[in-house]
Design a protein around this motif. Structure first.
Motif, PDB file in Angstrom:
ATOM      1  N   THR A 394       0.824  -1.218   0.000  1.00  0.00           N
ATOM      2  CA  THR A 394       0.000   0.000   0.000  1.00  0.00           C
ATOM      3  C   THR A 394       0.851   1.258   0.000  1.00  0.00           C
ATOM      4  OG1 THR A 394      -0.101  -0.089   2.426  1.00  0.00           O
ATOM      5  CG2 THR A 394      -1.895  -1.145   1.218  1.00  0.00           C
ATOM      6  N   HIS A 395       2.135   1.116  -0.240  1.00  0.00           N
ATOM      7  CA  HIS A 395       3.023   2.278  -0.248  1.00  0.00           C
ATOM      8  C   HIS A 395       2.640   3.226  -1.388  1.00  0.00           C
ATOM      9  CE1 HIS A 395       6.720   4.676  -0.465  1.00  0.00           C
ATOM     10  NE2 HIS A 395       6.960   4.264   0.774  1.00  0.00           N
ATOM     11  N   PRO A 396       2.733   4.542  -1.169  1.00  0.00           N
ATOM     12  CA  PRO A 396       2.371   5.505  -2.224  1.00  0.00           C
ATOM     13  C   PRO A 396       3.172   5.323  -3.507  1.00  0.00           C
ATOM     14  CG  PRO A 396       2.598   6.618  -0.109  1.00  0.00           C
ATOM     15  CD  PRO A 396       3.070   5.214   0.100  1.00  0.00           C
ATOM     16  N   GLN A 397       4.338   4.681  -3.413  1.00  0.00           N
ATOM     17  CA  GLN A 397       5.128   4.439  -4.613  1.00  0.00           C
ATOM     18  C   GLN A 397       5.291   2.948  -4.889  1.00  0.00           C
ATOM     19  OE1 GLN A 397       8.696   6.881  -5.067  1.00  0.00           O
ATOM     20  NE2 GLN A 397       7.912   8.229  -3.483  1.00  0.00           N
ATOM     21  N   GLY A 398       4.416   2.150  -4.307  1.00  0.00           N
ATOM     22  CA  GLY A 398       4.426   0.720  -4.592  1.00  0.00           C
ATOM     23  C   GLY A 398       3.839   0.443  -5.963  1.00  0.00           C
ATOM     24  N   ILE A 399       3.962  -0.788  -6.422  1.00  0.00           N
ATOM     25  CA  ILE A 399       3.530  -1.136  -7.776  1.00  0.00           C
ATOM     26  C   ILE A 399       2.028  -0.930  -7.966  1.00  0.00           C
ATOM     27  CG2 ILE A 399       3.199  -3.594  -7.233  1.00  0.00           C
ATOM     28  CD1 ILE A 399       4.555  -2.083 -10.532  1.00  0.00           C
ATOM     29  N   VAL A 400       1.224  -1.146  -6.917  1.00  0.00           N
ATOM     30  CA  VAL A 400      -0.226  -0.951  -7.049  1.00  0.00           C
ATOM     31  C   VAL A 400      -0.528   0.530  -7.273  1.00  0.00           C
ATOM     32  CG1 VAL A 400      -2.484  -1.258  -5.964  1.00  0.00           C
ATOM     33  CG2 VAL A 400      -0.681  -2.948  -5.576  1.00  0.00           C
ATOM     34  N   SER A 401       0.096   1.394  -6.491  1.00  0.00           N
ATOM     35  CA  SER A 401      -0.121   2.837  -6.650  1.00  0.00           C
ATOM     36  C   SER A 401       0.347   3.315  -8.017  1.00  0.00           C
ATOM     37  CB  SER A 401       0.628   3.607  -5.549  1.00  0.00           C
ATOM     38  OG  SER A 401       0.071   3.347  -4.279  1.00  0.00           O
ATOM     39  N   LEU A 402       1.457   2.780  -8.500  1.00  0.00           N
ATOM     40  CA  LEU A 402       1.975   3.193  -9.810  1.00  0.00           C
ATOM     41  C   LEU A 402       1.042   2.747 -10.934  1.00  0.00           C
ATOM     42  CD1 LEU A 402       5.807   2.486  -9.418  1.00  0.00           C
ATOM     43  CD2 LEU A 402       4.550   4.604  -8.986  1.00  0.00           C
ATOM     44  N   CYS A 403       0.471   1.545 -10.798  1.00  0.00           N
ATOM     45  CA  CYS A 403      -0.501   1.076 -11.796  1.00  0.00           C
ATOM     46  C   CYS A 403      -1.743   1.968 -11.790  1.00  0.00           C
ATOM     47  CB  CYS A 403      -0.895  -0.370 -11.505  1.00  0.00           C
ATOM     48  SG  CYS A 403       0.398  -1.576 -11.855  1.00  0.00           S
ATOM     49  N   LEU A 404      -2.189   2.328 -10.602  1.00  0.00           N
ATOM     50  CA  LEU A 404      -3.360   3.200 -10.481  1.00  0.00           C
ATOM     51  C   LEU A 404      -3.075   4.573 -11.072  1.00  0.00           C
ATOM     52  CD1 LEU A 404      -6.220   3.674  -9.381  1.00  0.00           C
ATOM     53  CD2 LEU A 404      -5.203   4.240  -7.172  1.00  0.00           C
ATOM     54  N   LEU A 405      -1.890   5.107 -10.788  1.00  0.00           N
ATOM     55  CA  LEU A 405      -1.505   6.404 -11.345  1.00  0.00           C
ATOM     56  C   LEU A 405      -1.466   6.344 -12.867  1.00  0.00           C
ATOM     57  CD1 LEU A 405      -0.465   9.302 -11.100  1.00  0.00           C
ATOM     58  CD2 LEU A 405       1.839   8.377 -10.742  1.00  0.00           C
ATOM     59  N   PHE A 406      -0.910   5.263 -13.411  1.00  0.00           N
ATOM     60  CA  PHE A 406      -0.862   5.105 -14.863  1.00  0.00           C
ATOM     61  C   PHE A 406      -2.260   5.132 -15.460  1.00  0.00           C
ATOM     62  CE2 PHE A 406      -1.450   2.089 -18.361  1.00  0.00           C
ATOM     63  CZ  PHE A 406      -0.673   2.688 -19.340  1.00  0.00           C
ATOM     64  N   THR A 412      -7.290  10.399 -18.181  1.00  0.00           N
ATOM     65  CA  THR A 412      -7.465  11.853 -18.159  1.00  0.00           C
ATOM     66  C   THR A 412      -6.826  12.546 -19.354  1.00  0.00           C
ATOM     67  OG1 THR A 412      -7.449  11.769 -15.737  1.00  0.00           O
ATOM     68  CG2 THR A 412      -7.146  13.934 -16.765  1.00  0.00           C
ATOM     69  N   TYR A 413      -5.618  12.121 -19.709  1.00  0.00           N
ATOM     70  CA  TYR A 413      -4.855  12.878 -20.705  1.00  0.00           C
ATOM     71  C   TYR A 413      -4.756  12.189 -22.067  1.00  0.00           C
ATOM     72  CZ  TYR A 413      -3.859  15.610 -16.633  1.00  0.00           C
ATOM     73  OH  TYR A 413      -4.011  16.385 -15.508  1.00  0.00           O
ATOM     74  N   GLU A 414      -5.170  10.950 -22.148  1.00  0.00           N
ATOM     75  CA  GLU A 414      -5.239  10.269 -23.450  1.00  0.00           C
ATOM     76  C   GLU A 414      -6.554   9.505 -23.550  1.00  0.00           C
ATOM     77  OE1 GLU A 414      -3.638  10.519 -26.034  1.00  0.00           O
ATOM     78  OE2 GLU A 414      -1.730  11.455 -25.478  1.00  0.00           O
ATOM     79  N   PRO A 415      -7.689  10.205 -23.508  1.00  0.00           N
ATOM     80  CA  PRO A 415      -8.989   9.518 -23.540  1.00  0.00           C
ATOM     81  C   PRO A 415      -9.198   8.698 -24.807  1.00  0.00           C
ATOM     82  CG  PRO A 415      -9.246  11.898 -23.852  1.00  0.00           C
ATOM     83  CD  PRO A 415      -7.838  11.677 -23.441  1.00  0.00           C
ATOM     84  N   GLN A 416      -8.623   9.142 -25.928  1.00  0.00           N
ATOM     85  CA  GLN A 416      -8.764   8.369 -27.173  1.00  0.00           C
ATOM     86  C   GLN A 416      -8.080   7.007 -27.056  1.00  0.00           C
ATOM     87  OE1 GLN A 416      -7.437  11.386 -30.170  1.00  0.00           O
ATOM     88  NE2 GLN A 416      -9.202  10.633 -31.317  1.00  0.00           N
ATOM     89  N   LEU A 417      -6.883   7.023 -26.517  1.00  0.00           N
ATOM     90  CA  LEU A 417      -6.160   5.772 -26.334  1.00  0.00           C
ATOM     91  C   LEU A 417      -6.896   4.867 -25.346  1.00  0.00           C
ATOM     92  CD1 LEU A 417      -2.321   6.583 -26.189  1.00  0.00           C
ATOM     93  CD2 LEU A 417      -3.499   5.043 -27.767  1.00  0.00           C
ATOM     94  N   GLN A 506       9.829  16.116 -19.783  1.00  0.00           N
ATOM     95  CA  GLN A 506       9.494  17.546 -19.750  1.00  0.00           C
ATOM     96  C   GLN A 506       8.230  17.827 -20.549  1.00  0.00           C
ATOM     97  OE1 GLN A 506      13.303  18.896 -21.244  1.00  0.00           O
ATOM     98  NE2 GLN A 506      13.970  19.567 -19.200  1.00  0.00           N
ATOM     99  N   LEU A 507       8.079  17.153 -21.688  1.00  0.00           N
ATOM    100  CA  LEU A 507       6.886  17.306 -22.506  1.00  0.00           C
ATOM    101  C   LEU A 507       5.650  16.826 -21.749  1.00  0.00           C
ATOM    102  CD1 LEU A 507       5.524  17.950 -25.231  1.00  0.00           C
ATOM    103  CD2 LEU A 507       6.096  15.621 -25.963  1.00  0.00           C
ATOM    104  N   ALA A 508       5.781  15.681 -21.063  1.00  0.00           N
ATOM    105  CA  ALA A 508       4.668  15.130 -20.314  1.00  0.00           C
ATOM    106  C   ALA A 508       4.217  16.098 -19.207  1.00  0.00           C
ATOM    107  CB  ALA A 508       5.060  13.788 -19.707  1.00  0.00           C
ATOM    108  N   LEU A 509       5.172  16.723 -18.544  1.00  0.00           N
ATOM    109  CA  LEU A 509       4.846  17.627 -17.430  1.00  0.00           C
ATOM    110  C   LEU A 509       4.279  18.960 -17.897  1.00  0.00           C
ATOM    111  CD1 LEU A 509       8.017  16.987 -15.239  1.00  0.00           C
ATOM    112  CD2 LEU A 509       5.677  16.319 -14.664  1.00  0.00           C
ATOM    113  N   SER A 510       4.581  19.338 -19.125  1.00  0.00           N
ATOM    114  CA  SER A 510       4.127  20.651 -19.613  1.00  0.00           C
ATOM    115  C   SER A 510       2.799  20.581 -20.365  1.00  0.00           C
ATOM    116  CB  SER A 510       5.212  21.265 -20.519  1.00  0.00           C
ATOM    117  OG  SER A 510       5.435  20.419 -21.630  1.00  0.00           O
ATOM    118  N   ARG A 511       2.179  19.384 -20.415  1.00  0.00           N
ATOM    119  CA  ARG A 511       0.918  19.243 -21.151  1.00  0.00           C
ATOM    120  C   ARG A 511      -0.198  19.974 -20.429  1.00  0.00           C
ATOM    121  NH1 ARG A 511       0.333  12.892 -22.307  1.00  0.00           N
ATOM    122  NH2 ARG A 511      -1.143  13.580 -23.880  1.00  0.00           N
ATOM    123  N   ASP A 512      -1.194  20.382 -21.202  1.00  0.00           N
ATOM    124  CA  ASP A 512      -2.366  21.030 -20.626  1.00  0.00           C
ATOM    125  C   ASP A 512      -3.260  19.975 -19.982  1.00  0.00           C
ATOM    126  OD1 ASP A 512      -1.533  23.499 -21.508  1.00  0.00           O
ATOM    127  OD2 ASP A 512      -2.592  23.313 -23.439  1.00  0.00           O
TER     128      ASP A 512
END
Length: 512
Positions: A394-406, A412-417, A506-512
């Motif tokens: 359940t760590h904030p940077q554990g594999i489950v959290s990373l999968c959820l973040l992905f 949110t940012y690639e709804p078409q995909l 850098q591109l990923a972080l600067s997206r709208d």
């Protein structure tokens, strides 16, 4: 209010002192301080000021500061968390029922038990003892003689197989079910493979942009300026400054090993060398089932990789010693949860070798000529980061959290995909999970992988992994949208040799 603040500072100071006394570096630092107290420059009439000057002059102040920095950053915060979260025996059953993440913790315990059970079953099947047995004299002599060229050591591995692979962990993660909820929605319309039911807090892009803000600064440094700055920082020996420098993502290759060792507190001491020799002697004298699993893994992965096959011999040394290192089990955090059933023992390190474990160590071969230096920095990196990628936690940077973040970033940012994957009934995680679990090792070219790992160390976060995975999918979105099978998508994403880490992040972080 001031009294409460003083009490809090005093409490933290006591914790730091207690933690320092439990470290291996305590005794040599203490002896050095004793020598300084006897120094003629230390005046007994002004002990505090003159001793402080002597400590600074001897360079001991920086060493003490680095020890405290690393303790506060890792061990103390972990211990405080454990003290708050561990229930008493009377409360444990009640806590287990009321804990909203209890099902995840239980899954973590069961996964660890399943892996160890598989190792025990392999031992029983092959009729070999789990805890190893003394090597026969001829085998020991052969092993010692070939220690620096273990690729020439003959070992029958026909009956040995990896205990588990990334796909096995993925299947367990995809099968996780949260607490039952009453809903009026048509569950037939909800993909069962989404992670949205898992109630772990993950950042959104705005919060990630804030965390990685240093990457968006337009500081223009020449290679010479960067090298000069790096040299000055290393001369100062301040771990926080080394960590700050890694955030730039432009570390000069000759200095990367020293920077990583400083940030991970893995610089060699005499007691480290002695411990390495003890681990090596254990490998020489004891034949363990994990030896076969280590050889098997390296032969299946690094030995077949154009970028790492030349390091086969040193990887054998490092991974074999790693398997004997009991300090690892004391440093790694494992989920605790009351689960009935038989428990199973594991190897001395507590880490059961899996398919691809050597790829966590392989990139360090580009940083160090000495296997001892390589070992301690790799071990520190594994303990701080890699183990969270191979366990359910359940760590904030554990594999489950990373999968959820992905998943959330993709939605949110690639709804078409996201819609494309959904229409094809392909779980997006199946495409990127091998990247996440290996932190891209074996998938990115080594020079770019080391830049990515610079950022992991600089920002002390694995959250850059799902962010980077998202931008790769975005980068190849047009091709992905034109195919309709998992094999075709994987073929599009198979070759990452042209990927450059820093500009894409850098591109990923600067997206709208």
């Amino acid at each position: 209010m001031e009294e409460l603040q003083d009490a809090s500072i005093h409490h933290m100071t006591a914790k730091v002192i207690s933690a320092i006394k439990n470290t291996k570096c305590y005794e040599p630092i203490y002896k050095e301080l004793q020598k300084l107290v006897c120094n003629p420059s230390v005046d007994t009439n002004d002990m505090r000021n003159t001793l402080e000057d002597a400590i600074k002059g001897a360079g001991l102040e920086t060493e003490i500061r680095n020890v405290i920095y690393n303790l506060v950053r890792s061990r103390i915060s972990k211990n405080e968390l454990n003290e708050k979260s561990l229930p008493t025996s009377k409360q444990s059953s009640k806590t287990a029922v009321s804990d909203p993440l209890g099902y995840l913790k239980r899954a973590g315990v069961l996964w660890d038990r399943r892996v160890r059970k598989s190792l025990n079953a392999m031992c029983a099947e092959l009729k070999v003892p789990l805890h190893g047995q003394p090597r026969i004299s001829s085998d020991r002599e052969d092993f010692v003689a070939k220690w620096n060229e273990l690729s020439n050591y003959n070992m029958d591995l026909a009956n040995y197989r990896p205990v588990y692979a990334p796909k096995d962990l993925l299947e367990v993660l995809l099968s996780l079910k949260g607490p039952a909820k009453t809903t009026t929605e048509n569950t037939d319309q909800i993909p069962q493979w989404e992670f949205s039911h898992i109630a772990l807090p993950v950042k959104n892009l705005f919060e990630l942009r804030s965390h990685y803000a240093d990457l968006l600064r337009s500081d223009n440094y020449s290679a010479m300026d960067t090298t000069t700055q790096c040299q000055r920082i290393l001369e100062g020996r301040h771990a926080p400054m080394c960590q700050q420098f890694l955030k730039k993502g432009c570390t000069p290759a000759p200095y990367r090993g020293a920077l990583w060792a400083s940030v991970l507190d893995s610089k060699l001491h005499d007691y480290d060398i002695n411990y390495w020799q003890k681990l090596r002697n254990s490998v020489w004298t004891t034949d363990h089932i994990v030896d076969k699993l280590v050889f098997k893994d390296i032969q299946l992965t690094a030995s077949n990789d154009d970028q790492y096959f030349v390091f086969e011999d040193v990887l054998y040394q490092v991974l074999l010693c790693f398997s004997r290192d009991t300090d690892i089990g004391n440093c790694v955090e494992y989920e605790t949860f009351p689960v009935k059933g038989k428990t199973y023992e594991g190897p001395p390190s507590g880490v059961v070798p899996f398919h691809g474990i050597c790829m966590f160590a392989a990139p360090f071969c580009y940083l160090y000529d000495s296997p001892v230096n390589l070992y301690y920095t790799f071990r520190a990196f594994y303990v701080r980061y890699c183990h969270r990628l191979t366990t359910i936690n359940t760590h904030p940077q554990g594999i489950v959290s990373l999968c959820l973040l992905f998943e959330k970033l993709l939605q949110t940012y690639e709804p078409q995909l996201w819609s494309h994957f959904r229409e094809l009934q392909i779980q997006p995680l199946r495409v990127v999970f091998k990247w996440l679990m290996r932190a891209f090792s074996g998938h990115l070219p080594p020079d770019q992988l080391l830049v990515l790992w610079d950022l992991i160390l600089g920002f002390d976060s694995l959250e850059i992994l799902p962010l980077f995975a998202i931008i790769i999918l975005s980068f190849r979105k047009e091709s992905i949208m034109q195919v309709a099978s998992l094999d075709s998508i994987e073929a599009i994403l198979a070759d990452l040799s042209s990927i450059k880490v820093l500009p894409l992040v850098q591109l990923a972080l600067s997206r709208d």
